[in-house]
Design a protein around this motif. Structure first.
Motif, PDB file in Angstrom:
ATOM      1  N   GLU A 128       0.813  -1.211   0.000  1.00  0.00           N
ATOM      2  CA  GLU A 128       0.000   0.000   0.000  1.00  0.00           C
ATOM      3  C   GLU A 128       0.855   1.273   0.000  1.00  0.00           C
TER       4      GLU A 128
ATOM      5  N   ALA B 141     -12.051   4.655   1.935  1.00  0.00           N
ATOM      6  CA  ALA B 141     -11.165   3.507   1.739  1.00  0.00           C
ATOM      7  C   ALA B 141     -10.966   3.312   0.246  1.00  0.00           C
TER       8      ALA B 141
ATOM      9  N   LEU C  48     -15.674  -4.473   4.797  1.00  0.00           N
ATOM     10  CA  LEU C  48     -14.874  -3.252   4.901  1.00  0.00           C
ATOM     11  C   LEU C  48     -15.766  -2.030   5.110  1.00  0.00           C
TER      12      LEU C  48
ATOM     13  N   SER D  77     -16.388  -1.131   8.596  1.00  0.00           N
ATOM     14  CA  SER D  77     -15.231  -0.739   9.409  1.00  0.00           C
ATOM     15  C   SER D  77     -14.981   0.754   9.255  1.00  0.00           C
ATOM     16  N   ASP D  78     -14.003   1.250  10.009  1.00  0.00           N
ATOM     17  CA  ASP D  78     -13.618   2.651   9.864  1.00  0.00           C
ATOM     18  C   ASP D  78     -12.267   2.790   9.174  1.00  0.00           C
ATOM     19  N   TYR D  79     -11.844   1.747   8.464  1.00  0.00           N
ATOM     20  CA  TYR D  79     -10.550   1.791   7.762  1.00  0.00           C
ATOM     21  C   TYR D  79     -10.567   2.905   6.722  1.00  0.00           C
ATOM     22  N   ARG D  80      -9.507   3.689   6.686  1.00  0.00           N
ATOM     23  CA  ARG D  80      -9.385   4.745   5.693  1.00  0.00           C
ATOM     24  C   ARG D  80      -8.034   4.618   4.990  1.00  0.00           C
TER      25      ARG D  80
ATOM     26  N   ILE E  40      -5.928   0.031   0.680  1.00  0.00           N
ATOM     27  CA  ILE E  40      -5.767  -1.361   1.116  1.00  0.00           C
ATOM     28  C   ILE E  40      -5.858  -2.248  -0.118  1.00  0.00           C
TER      29      ILE E  40
ATOM     30  N   ARG F 255      -1.711  -6.798   4.808  1.00  0.00           N
ATOM     31  CA  ARG F 255      -2.497  -5.907   5.662  1.00  0.00           C
ATOM     32  C   ARG F 255      -3.946  -6.391   5.744  1.00  0.00           C
TER      33      ARG F 255
ATOM     34  N   LEU G 104      -6.028  -7.977   9.059  1.00  0.00           N
ATOM     35  CA  LEU G 104      -7.294  -7.411   9.519  1.00  0.00           C
ATOM     36  C   LEU G 104      -8.441  -8.422   9.454  1.00  0.00           C
TER      37      LEU G 104
END
Length: 287
Positions: A122, A151, A204, A207-210, A213, A263, A267
């Motif tokens: 990434e 994301a 995803l 989730s709060d992934y920013r 990815i 990654r 997760l």
């Protein structure tokens, strides 16, 4: 804002799988199309959308006020490649930010030049060598600048069996002798099963992934290896697949597009390699 999921490019291969998975989960879905009106589908509200028109994008998203937007729509070739694939996601990001929607933007492994030894992470900067790659890289930059909470998902060759995707259909046509093209020994990709990808994207979204990815298959294969594997899986002669080097292509092609998915795996996202998927589908003997 409500609990609706807005899926752009709902008539596309990934968009269609996302709709199926979303409906299985009981999610309310609004999906967009561009040129051809799709047939009615239970639980899905279809809306026309032209990504070249920023006002239309903002108007639709302002009206729907979705909780989540998964932006899969793109154009791979001209006309309007940059307007749709490069600039369109910027309009979506602007509208998503205005309504506070969770935004998942789909990107690609071809944003890289393909010259790295080993898989891209990434953190590797985009350096595209194709028009499509340049459009996808522009889209990434716009989405990150306009809506940092989004994301950005880079993925690889998306395949599936029901219906068969176009990449696999092409390779199988070569294996049947219906096409004479050669598959490249040195173009490395990480084919990802569309059902795995769709499920991971919906997870995803919760989730709060920013940020960036990678969601790709866990196995790196050359186009040639992938073609032979598919031929074997469909009971065809793998030796009918002829190979070549990408230098023989009349247009530039990134060679190594392998994506590091460590990654995503850390997760908890389940992204299987091609052989594992084919064995699970009963198309390949256990190793």
């Amino acid at each position: 804002m409500n609990s609706t999921y807005l899926i752009t490019g709902g008539t596309g291969y990934l968009g269609s799988a996302l709709i199926r998975h979303a409906r299985t989960r009981g999610l309310a879905v609004v999906a967009t199309f561009h040129s051809q009106t799709p047939p009615p589908q239970p639980g899905v509200v279809w809306q026309p959308l032209d990504l070249r028109d920023p006002a239309a994008v903002i108007a639709l998203i302002s009206e729907v006020k979705p909780a989540v937007i998964i932006h899969t729509a793109f154009r791979q070739y001209e006309p309007d490649l940059m307007a749709i694939t490069g600039d369109g996601p910027g309009h979506v990001a602007t509208a998503a930010a205005q309504v506070g929607a969770r935004l998942i933007h789909m990107s690609s492994d071809v944003i890289f030049d393909g010259e790295k030894v080993g898989a891209y992470t990434e953190a590797d900067p985009p350096n595209p060598i194709t028009d499509y790659g340049r459009a996808k890289a522009r889209a990434e930059a716009l989405v990150q600048a306009i809506y940092p909470a989004a994301a950005i998902v880079r993925t690889s060759l998306i395949y599936g069996f029901d219906p068969l995707d176009r990449h696999s259909a092409f390779a199988l046509a070569v294996a049947r002798g219906e096409r004479s093209e050669k598959l490249f020994y040195d173009e490395l990709r990480c084919p990802v099963f569309v059902e795995d990808l769709a499920a991971a994207l919906l997870d995803l979204a919760q989730s709060d992934y920013r940020g960036v990815i990678h969601f790709a298959g866990a196995e790196t294969l050359s186009r040639y290896e992938w073609g032979r594997l598919l031929a074997q899986a469909y009971g065809l002669n793998p030796d009918r697949i002829a190979g070549a080097f990408s230098a023989e292509s009349p247009t530039p092609r990134p060679r190594n597009c392998a994506l590091d998915i460590s990654r995503a795996q850390q997760l908890g996202y389940r992204l299987r390699g091609a052989r594992e998927v084919l064995r699970a589908a009963g198309r390949l003997a256990e190793a």
